[in-house]
Design a protein around this motif. Sequence first.
Motif, mmCIF file in Angstrom:
data_model
loop_
_atom_site.group_PDB
_atom_site.id
_atom_site.type_symbol
_atom_site.label_atom_id
_atom_site.label_comp_id
_atom_site.label_asym_id
_atom_site.label_seq_id
_atom_site.Cartn_x
_atom_site.Cartn_y
_atom_site.Cartn_z
ATOM 1 N N GLY A 186 -2.125 -10.255 1.527
ATOM 2 C CA GLY A 186 -2.980 -9.381 2.320
ATOM 3 C C GLY A 186 -2.472 -8.993 3.688
ATOM 4 N N VAL A 187 -2.149 -9.983 4.519
ATOM 5 C CA VAL A 187 -1.727 -9.666 5.883
ATOM 6 C C VAL A 187 -0.407 -8.903 5.873
ATOM 7 C CG1 VAL A 187 -1.028 -10.620 8.105
ATOM 8 C CG2 VAL A 187 -3.015 -11.571 6.917
ATOM 9 N N SER A 188 0.527 -9.336 5.043
ATOM 10 C CA SER A 188 1.806 -8.616 4.940
ATOM 11 C C SER A 188 1.589 -7.181 4.475
ATOM 12 C CB SER A 188 2.745 -9.331 3.972
ATOM 13 O OG SER A 188 3.171 -10.571 4.493
ATOM 14 N N THR A 189 0.668 -6.995 3.533
ATOM 15 C CA THR A 189 0.390 -5.660 3.009
ATOM 16 C C THR A 189 -0.098 -4.731 4.119
ATOM 17 O OG1 THR A 189 -0.079 -6.443 0.770
ATOM 18 C CG2 THR A 189 -1.063 -4.340 1.413
ATOM 19 N N GLY A 190 -1.068 -5.195 4.903
ATOM 20 C CA GLY A 190 -1.614 -4.354 5.960
ATOM 21 C C GLY A 190 -0.652 -4.127 7.106
ATOM 22 N N VAL A 191 -0.062 -5.201 7.602
ATOM 23 C CA VAL A 191 0.885 -5.075 8.710
ATOM 24 C C VAL A 191 2.085 -4.233 8.282
ATOM 25 C CG1 VAL A 191 2.470 -6.341 10.213
ATOM 26 C CG2 VAL A 191 0.161 -7.221 9.819
ATOM 27 N N GLY A 192 2.580 -4.480 7.074
ATOM 28 C CA GLY A 192 3.718 -3.716 6.572
ATOM 29 C C GLY A 192 3.399 -2.245 6.393
ATOM 30 N N ALA A 193 2.175 -1.931 5.946
ATOM 31 C CA ALA A 193 1.789 -0.531 5.767
ATOM 32 C C ALA A 193 1.895 0.228 7.082
ATOM 33 C CB ALA A 193 0.375 -0.442 5.215
ATOM 34 N N ALA A 194 1.538 -0.453 8.191
ATOM 35 C CA ALA A 194 1.623 0.191 9.503
ATOM 36 C C ALA A 194 3.054 0.241 10.025
ATOM 37 C CB ALA A 194 0.722 -0.543 10.496
#
Length: 389
Positions: A186-194
Amino acid sequence: MNAEKVEFSRTAGKPIRCRAAVAREAGEPLVIEEVIVAPPKSREVRIKIICTSLCFSDITFWRLKVPPACFPRILGHEAVGVVESVAEDVHELAPGDTVLPIFLPDCAECTDCQSNKSNLCSKFPFHVASMMPRDGTSRFTDLKGETLFHFIYTSSFSEYTVVDVASVTKIDPAIPPNRACLLSCGVSTGVGAALRTANVESGSTVAIFGLGAIGLAVAEGARIAGAKRIIGVDINPDKHEIGKKFGLTDFVDSRSCGNKSISQVITDMTDGGADYCFECVGLASLVHEAYACCRKGWGKTVVVGVDSPGSQLTFSSFEVLHMGKTLVGSLYGGLKPKTDVPMLIKKYLDKELELDKFVTHEVNFEEINRAFELLLQGKSLRCVIWMDK
């Protein structure tokens, strides 16, 4: 040799009997029972899970009654652990290594994995796998000998699990386990998307549709990137105050927009549209709203939320041609697990990436069903489940 490595040397090459939380029926409480975990086969490792966190994707497939759902199954995919044993042909990992099992394979061999343009492995394409990727069999059985299905190459709701090396990333053990596990999904997905997919620029304007853990992780990534304005959209007004901890500067209650659409509200707020829009719920209607309010000429809409498989998007060719906007999907935030996760861990250790605020609850393994209840009730962002604490 420390005590843990001595213990591992005794179990290597042998089946291990341990506890797992098994989903036996859709939507029914997980059953903690003893299972047998087979030794790793070619290019596989067996991992002792330290702790795991609950992601809404686990809830989705726990409730699902149609394929790709299958039962009995060991769910879980956000975790950190220690390598217990490796197959004879595994040389890049060794017993005692601290690792993250990650649902998105990174084989490091195929054209896509060797390119910096993609994180989508072509040797092991991602799908909601129920077996091991190389031979299509399971490493789990119950005490009656019945096969237990895997979940997206990881199955972390077990004290031990077997994972292909393509889905294992070695990490710095300096990061606390109850923070490291967040980076498996989850956190990697969101931070990475940005940071990776959108490449948010300093001074830019960002709009985020859906402020669950992934949407808030997008906000965290946008904050790190130096976005000037971060607008959150959600149906829950309580998310406004929560979002401020993650860098939110503005909030739109999507149920209080009056006669205007959400996209009209965002367009008016930003004098023509946001530079970057992120859909983090998994609804086609919100993708359209996000696309509508990203700025003409350079606006980028990033789809992060997981919609139902048959959901369709429809855009007019006139709009696509004349507006000059970009629409892109982002699986695991566009991150390459083996190279980008260590980068995120360094950002955490350097106090740039703030992971602590994502963890709202911690429970023991025996209380895993409480973690489900907390997430379903909207009381939890991330609940860490300790195997042995």
